[in-house]
Scaffold this active site. Sequence first.
Site, PDB file in Angstrom:
ATOM      1  N   ASP A  60       1.032  -1.112   0.068  1.00  0.00           N
ATOM      2  CA  ASP A  60      -0.004  -0.027  -0.075  1.00  0.00           C
ATOM      3  C   ASP A  60       0.801   1.174   0.044  1.00  0.00           C
ATOM      4  OD1 ASP A  60      -1.491   2.252   0.846  1.00  0.00           O
ATOM      5  OD2 ASP A  60      -2.917   0.936   1.580  1.00  0.00           O
ATOM      6  N   HIS A  61       1.184   1.954  -1.197  1.00  0.00           N
ATOM      7  CA  HIS A  61       2.199   2.893  -0.969  1.00  0.00           C
ATOM      8  C   HIS A  61       1.920   3.991  -0.213  1.00  0.00           C
ATOM      9  CE1 HIS A  61      -0.760   5.443  -3.827  1.00  0.00           C
ATOM     10  NE2 HIS A  61      -0.045   6.341  -3.393  1.00  0.00           N
TER      11      HIS A  61
ATOM     12  N   HIS B 208      -5.822   2.677   1.573  1.00  0.00           N
ATOM     13  CA  HIS B 208      -5.071   3.953   2.058  1.00  0.00           C
ATOM     14  C   HIS B 208      -5.713   4.359   3.102  1.00  0.00           C
ATOM     15  CE1 HIS B 208      -3.183   3.267  -1.604  1.00  0.00           C
ATOM     16  NE2 HIS B 208      -3.769   4.141  -2.411  1.00  0.00           N
TER      17      HIS B 208
END
Length: 501
Positions: free
Chosen positions: A185-186, A248
């Site tokens: 999950d960036h 996110h």
Amino acid sequence: MKSEENVDPTIFTIFGGAGDLTWRKLVPALFSISHYRSMPSHLAIIAVDRVDLTDDQLRKRLREGVTKFSNHVVVDDDEWEQFARHIHYLKGDFKSIETYKNLKLQLRELEKEWEGGVDKIYYMATPPAMFGEIPKYLGESELSHEKHRSRIVVEKPIGYDLDSARQLNKIFTDSFRESQIFRIDHYLGKETVQNILAFRFANPLFEPLWNRGYVDYITITVAEALGIGHRGEYYDKSGALRDMIQNHLMQLLCLVAMEPMVSFDADEIRNKKADVLHSVRPISHDDVGKYVVRGQYGSGQICGQDVVGYHKEMGVSPDSQTETFVAMRLFVDNWRWQDVPFYLRTGKRLPQATSEIVIHFRSVPHRSFPKESSINWQSAGLKISIHPSEEITLRFQAKEPGPKVLLRPVDMKFNYRESFKGPHPEAYETLLWDLILNDATQFMRSDQVEAAWRILTPILEVWENNKPGIFPNYTAGTWGPEAAEKLIVQHGHRWMLPGLR
Ligand code: BG6
């Protein structure tokens, strides 16, 4: 986890090596790593894809990507040549065992040449339809078998709902152990997101207040001014709940709400995060309308420019019912947060891009100041700005200078860029480095992913069976549908945007 000084030889295999993610994010991040840190003593990047390409053609294209997307590295010819020597292309179909046999031969040759243990990273930078295929072939060709040397990386979306996420996790664990699976999950690679734990648990100041005794409510906003660009086909099947909230925003919720970790161990931190998701009060089918608002943008203006409505975006069905905006009210039923509302919202084509978390503290129990002194009275608030501002702002009441007692809110600010000069790594750079070090702290575990889907699946089910009918319901360039405002204002609360107003 390995030491930073002595990184083992590593082979980075990228499925989808000729694709967009590799071009825009992965190779620029790897190049930055090689520029700023010590890369493994031996490194190879094997890009696997279906198109016809030579090594040189691929390297040329990747160099363009690095030049275009690396924010803080100037690409110099010699340095690029040094780096590009490590990149090789392997043509192959992701659904053919031959591809994996060829890959295996290539890996064995490198291993022989390098003489010693080699870590193998298999990165699925492919369309999601391949996520369930590649791990099976890696397992079948025994490329997953070195449990301490090989790892697989998967991007979101991990599933489409709870059942499909479980099925996918099952496919992964049929060939790999959980410790070998890195779900990216960036957001977790962003410095400002990583700093949330430091801010909360490396300082004794705020943690005593970080609970239902002092916190009135919390808002988490991830707003984007952009539309969906060229991703219409993907987005139209996904929507904001799956695209942003499931990953996110849920991760941000975990970082804000979790209990202190005992150590900085990957599983310890992930256990604490999973506890948060398991404590989220389930939203029943009947309550979805009460707790969740969805929206879709119509045409409008962003920064003075006309933009089309979602229905007219490329790849989107003209009568699409997909949401581009979600606002929701959640509760975390545990000792710390019982009955404190968490408001989450995200949307495309909002007036400005901003990601932030605001902790709204309770008011003082008694206002001893004269009434007229506090016209602008605001309870204290702490804003953690993630993007594009990278700041932490504490808002509190102060006395205006002068003979009268007049109070007004003022700000105390910490700004990342002012305090820390020098390059700030991009999210992918941080995460790929962690991956090379075999550190899973900032990656999602299967139970977290499934717990997030468990929270959201009833909403998806209700939405699937009850079409909104009124889409588009917000104009591009506004803060979403009116119902999102109502969702919070009816409880005496408010979104604080932009800039703590
Ligand atoms: C991605 C979503 O995960 O995150 C995109 O798929 C979104 O729709 C993007 O635009 C936002 O990331 P960032 O880092 O630009 O805030």
